[in-house]
Design a protein around this motif. Structure first.
Motif, short mmCIF file in Angstrom:
data_model
loop_
_atom_site.label_atom_id
_atom_site.label_comp_id
_atom_site.label_asym_id
_atom_site.label_seq_id
_atom_site.Cartn_x
_atom_site.Cartn_y
_atom_site.Cartn_z
N CYS A 1 0.84 -1.21 0.00
CA CYS A 1 0.00 0.00 0.00
C CYS A 1 0.87 1.25 0.00
O CYS A 1 2.02 1.22 0.45
CB CYS A 1 -0.90 0.03 1.23
N ILE A 2 0.28 2.31 -0.51
CA ILE A 2 0.85 3.65 -0.33
C ILE A 2 -0.03 4.34 0.71
O ILE A 2 -1.10 4.86 0.38
CB ILE A 2 0.87 4.44 -1.65
N PRO A 3 0.39 4.33 1.97
CA PRO A 3 -0.41 4.98 3.02
C PRO A 3 -0.31 6.50 2.89
O PRO A 3 0.78 7.05 2.71
CB PRO A 3 0.23 4.49 4.32
N TYR A 4 -1.44 7.17 3.00
CA TYR A 4 -1.42 8.64 2.92
C TYR A 4 -2.43 9.23 3.89
O TYR A 4 -3.35 8.55 4.37
CB TYR A 4 -1.71 9.11 1.49
N ARG A 5 -2.25 10.49 4.19
CA ARG A 5 -3.17 11.22 5.07
C ARG A 5 -3.16 12.68 4.63
O ARG A 5 -2.29 13.12 3.87
CB ARG A 5 -2.73 11.11 6.53
N TYR A 6 -4.13 13.44 5.14
CA TYR A 6 -4.19 14.86 4.87
C TYR A 6 -3.26 15.58 5.82
O TYR A 6 -3.21 15.29 7.02
CB TYR A 6 -5.63 15.38 5.03
N LEU B 1 -5.91 5.10 2.73
CA LEU B 1 -6.16 6.32 3.51
C LEU B 1 -6.07 5.97 4.99
O LEU B 1 -6.89 5.21 5.51
CB LEU B 1 -7.53 6.89 3.18
N VAL B 2 -5.07 6.50 5.67
CA VAL B 2 -4.80 6.15 7.06
C VAL B 2 -5.84 6.78 7.98
O VAL B 2 -6.11 7.98 7.91
CB VAL B 2 -3.38 6.61 7.47
N THR B 3 -6.41 5.95 8.84
CA THR B 3 -7.37 6.44 9.84
C THR B 3 -6.79 6.37 11.25
O THR B 3 -7.20 7.13 12.12
CB THR B 3 -8.67 5.62 9.78
#
Length: 283
Positions: free
Chosen positions: A30-35, A124-126
């Motif tokens: 995965c490519i983990p991402y966040r805002y 999308l990291v939570t």
């Protein structure tokens, strides 16, 4: 999709359940991402690539940085394996965006000397956990897009990151409202206010069958009619309506121009097919 099953604090080991495809080991990541914290948006819609941060992890055996990935095993679906590997290696959980699947890359492992097929998803990291299975052997690093692309060791992972950015750009372009390419149709004044027309009648003004010259006030805009429907009535001021009305009263000079010989028989066809109106906007 969200992770619903219990996560184990012990990483899977061994190759007993490892999947292969024509001799190629199957891996998923995965490519983990966040805002970014400075970005107030909570949705991807309208988000630019620089509004995001991406999570990379260190390799167990070297100081190289990469995205989390690992073996896809036979007892799990592809997206479940992506979630598990991301949690085991980086300690984050979130939503695997299956509909935004980034692709499959073939590469050769330098350490093992075998060929692999790597499948990549955005995630999308939570939640970012303080403890995770490989905490003692890996480090985490959040970076902006350009920085993540620069430090990522594997070229195929960089390509996956580029695909992510391309998909985000395309999504933003598709969400943009469509606007009319012609400035004259973007003027609200033209459609909601009654335009003004002034007629300068003089001895040199002539009315021809295929060409009528008018002097229009600037508030009229560049065009007097909707190009999509030439048959619809035009919006004229009271002055213009009185000029072209059958019951209009014309002054002496105007009567010379619209006399019995070149008057009604030539003005009426103005709205027909193939006729032209030339408008000069006065300053």
């Amino acid at each position: 999709m969200a992770m619903t099953k219990t996560l184990s604090m012990i990483s899977r080991t061994g190759r007993d359940l490892q999947r292969y495809n024509d001799g190629c080991r199957q891996v998923v990541g995965c490519i983990p991402y966040r805002y970014r914290k400075t970005n107030k948006s909570s949705t991807v819609q309208g988000t630019q690539i620089d509004d995001l941060e991406f999570l990379l992890i260190s390799s167990q055996k070297s100081p190289r940085w990469m995205f989390p990935k690992g073996g896809w095993e036979s007892d799990e679906a592809l997206e479940d394996a992506a979630l598990r590997e991301t949690f085991e290696e980086s300690g984050v959980i979130g939503d695997v965006e299956v509909q935004e699947f980034l692709g499959t890359w073939s590469f050769k492992s330098k350490s093992q000397g075998t060929f692999h097929e790597g499948h990549m998803f955005p995630l999308l990291v939570t939640d970012e956990l303080d403890d995770w299975p490989e905490k003692t052997v890996r480090k985490r690093l959040w970076l902006k897009f350009s920085e993540a692309r620069e430090v990522c060791f594997h070229s195929w992972m960089k390509e996956a990151l580029d695909v992510f950015a391309s998909k985000l750009t395309k999504r933003n372009n598709d969400d943009e409202p469509q606007t009319c390419p012609f400035d004259e149709f973007n003027s609200n004044t033209m459609f909601y206010e009654e335009p003004r027309i002034s007629i300068e009648a003089n001895d040199h003004l002539t009315c021809e069958e295929d060409l009528i010259s008018l002097v229009a006030k600037p508030s009229l805009g560049k065009l007097l009619f909707n190009e999509d429907s030439r048959s619809k009535p035009l919006l004229f001021s009271n002055v213009a309506n009185s000029m072209f009305s059958e019951e209009a009263t014309m002054n002496t000079k105007a009567q010379k121009m619209f006399n019995d010989e070149v008057g009604n028989s030539h003005v009426a066809p103005m709205f027909g097919e193939g006729k032209r109106i030339s408008i000069a906007a006065s300053s």
